[in-house]
Design a protein around this motif. Structure first.
Motif, PDB file in Angstrom:
ATOM      1  N   PRO A  35     -24.156   7.035   4.551  1.00  0.00           N
ATOM      2  CA  PRO A  35     -23.461   7.424   4.048  1.00  0.00           C
ATOM      3  C   PRO A  35     -22.194   7.647   4.523  1.00  0.00           C
ATOM      4  O   PRO A  35     -21.095   7.530   4.076  1.00  0.00           O
ATOM      5  N   ALA A  36     -22.323   7.881   5.774  1.00  0.00           N
ATOM      6  CA  ALA A  36     -21.076   8.330   7.066  1.00  0.00           C
ATOM      7  C   ALA A  36     -20.214   6.705   7.251  1.00  0.00           C
ATOM      8  O   ALA A  36     -19.060   7.060   7.380  1.00  0.00           O
ATOM      9  N   SER A  37     -21.708   5.481   6.630  1.00  0.00           N
ATOM     10  CA  SER A  37     -20.677   4.336   7.283  1.00  0.00           C
ATOM     11  C   SER A  37     -19.464   3.577   6.217  1.00  0.00           C
ATOM     12  O   SER A  37     -18.889   3.592   6.182  1.00  0.00           O
ATOM     13  N   GLN A  38     -19.872   5.206   5.006  1.00  0.00           N
ATOM     14  CA  GLN A  38     -19.366   4.891   3.747  1.00  0.00           C
ATOM     15  C   GLN A  38     -17.338   4.889   3.607  1.00  0.00           C
ATOM     16  O   GLN A  38     -16.274   4.761   3.438  1.00  0.00           O
ATOM     17  N   GLY A  39     -17.927   6.586   4.609  1.00  0.00           N
ATOM     18  CA  GLY A  39     -15.844   7.015   4.557  1.00  0.00           C
ATOM     19  C   GLY A  39     -15.731   7.253   5.961  1.00  0.00           C
ATOM     20  O   GLY A  39     -14.476   7.512   6.243  1.00  0.00           O
ATOM     21  N   GLU A  40     -16.008   6.300   6.772  1.00  0.00           N
ATOM     22  CA  GLU A  40     -14.986   6.176   8.355  1.00  0.00           C
ATOM     23  C   GLU A  40     -15.324   4.847   8.585  1.00  0.00           C
ATOM     24  O   GLU A  40     -16.322   3.898   8.703  1.00  0.00           O
ATOM     25  N   THR A  41     -14.008   5.523   9.324  1.00  0.00           N
ATOM     26  CA  THR A  41     -13.316   3.851   9.699  1.00  0.00           C
ATOM     27  C   THR A  41     -13.649   2.834  11.231  1.00  0.00           C
ATOM     28  O   THR A  41     -13.647   4.109  11.761  1.00  0.00           O
ATOM     29  N   LEU A  42     -13.399   1.940  11.401  1.00  0.00           N
ATOM     30  CA  LEU A  42     -13.894   1.260  11.721  1.00  0.00           C
ATOM     31  C   LEU A  42     -13.678   1.971  14.008  1.00  0.00           C
ATOM     32  O   LEU A  42     -14.119   1.842  14.296  1.00  0.00           O
ATOM     33  N   GLU A  43     -12.271   2.414  13.435  1.00  0.00           N
ATOM     34  CA  GLU A  43     -11.540   3.212  14.413  1.00  0.00           C
ATOM     35  C   GLU A  43     -12.219   4.161  15.045  1.00  0.00           C
ATOM     36  O   GLU A  43     -13.090   5.100  15.765  1.00  0.00           O
ATOM     37  N   GLU A  44     -13.108   5.133  13.819  1.00  0.00           N
ATOM     38  CA  GLU A  44     -13.728   6.286  14.119  1.00  0.00           C
ATOM     39  C   GLU A  44     -14.459   6.181  14.386  1.00  0.00           C
ATOM     40  O   GLU A  44     -14.854   6.974  15.406  1.00  0.00           O
ATOM     41  N   ALA A  45     -15.475   5.583  14.359  1.00  0.00           N
ATOM     42  CA  ALA A  45     -16.899   5.268  14.540  1.00  0.00           C
ATOM     43  C   ALA A  45     -17.163   4.344  16.324  1.00  0.00           C
ATOM     44  O   ALA A  45     -17.177   4.554  16.647  1.00  0.00           O
ATOM     45  N   ALA A  46     -15.781   3.786  16.397  1.00  0.00           N
ATOM     46  CA  ALA A  46     -15.545   3.335  17.173  1.00  0.00           C
ATOM     47  C   ALA A  46     -15.294   4.813  18.880  1.00  0.00           C
ATOM     48  O   ALA A  46     -16.588   5.039  19.618  1.00  0.00           O
ATOM     49  N   MET A  47     -14.951   5.861  18.090  1.00  0.00           N
ATOM     50  CA  MET A  47     -13.860   6.744  19.151  1.00  0.00           C
ATOM     51  C   MET A  47     -15.873   7.573  19.583  1.00  0.00           C
ATOM     52  O   MET A  47     -16.072   7.858  20.675  1.00  0.00           O
ATOM     53  N   VAL A  48     -16.425   7.827  18.143  1.00  0.00           N
ATOM     54  CA  VAL A  48     -17.280   8.810  18.346  1.00  0.00           C
ATOM     55  C   VAL A  48     -18.813   7.939  19.276  1.00  0.00           C
ATOM     56  O   VAL A  48     -19.697   8.611  19.880  1.00  0.00           O
ATOM     57  N   HIS A  49     -18.860   6.682  19.028  1.00  0.00           N
ATOM     58  CA  HIS A  49     -20.249   5.629  19.405  1.00  0.00           C
ATOM     59  C   HIS A  49     -19.052   5.320  21.479  1.00  0.00           C
ATOM     60  O   HIS A  49     -19.550   4.785  21.598  1.00  0.00           O
ATOM     61  N   GLY A  50     -17.724   6.143  21.258  1.00  0.00           N
ATOM     62  CA  GLY A  50     -17.302   6.029  22.837  1.00  0.00           C
ATOM     63  C   GLY A  50     -16.600   4.481  23.480  1.00  0.00           C
ATOM     64  O   GLY A  50     -17.611   4.151  24.043  1.00  0.00           O
ATOM     65  N   ILE A  51     -16.042   3.820  21.990  1.00  0.00           N
ATOM     66  CA  ILE A  51     -16.351   2.681  22.275  1.00  0.00           C
ATOM     67  C   ILE A  51     -14.734   2.426  22.223  1.00  0.00           C
ATOM     68  O   ILE A  51     -14.246   3.246  21.561  1.00  0.00           O
ATOM     69  N   ASP A  52     -13.831   1.075  23.086  1.00  0.00           N
ATOM     70  CA  ASP A  52     -12.477   1.458  22.904  1.00  0.00           C
ATOM     71  C   ASP A  52     -12.105   0.737  21.655  1.00  0.00           C
ATOM     72  O   ASP A  52     -13.010  -0.381  21.349  1.00  0.00           O
TER      73      ASP A  52
END
Length: 73
Positions: A35-52
């Motif tokens: 469910p998180a992937s349906q509401g999380e932007t690529l930018e937010e996901a990158a931040m959470v995963h420590g990726i530029d």
């Protein structure tokens, strides 16, 4: 084809191209159907995963363009 942007949710990006799945897996985003992937932007996901986010977007663009180039050949 629509362009994948950093402000798209993961779900929206996957609707544009499933060719990005290996890229997302490579950086540790294994829960693409959660469910998180349906509401999380690529930018937010990158931040959470420590990726530029710029690096992520370059990887995504290369994956999508690579498939498009392969289809033309």
């Amino acid at each position: 084809m629509a362009k994948i942007t950093r402000d798209m949710t993961i779900g929206e990006a996957l609707e544009v191209s499933t060719d990005i799945i290996p890229v997302l897996f490579e950086i540790g985003m294994h829960c693409l159907g959660c469910p998180a992937s349906q509401g999380e932007t690529l930018e937010e996901a990158a931040m959470v995963h420590g990726i530029d986010v710029d690096e992520l977007m370059e990887m995504i663009e290369a994956a999508v363009e690579g498939k498009a180039e392969a289809a033309v050949l």
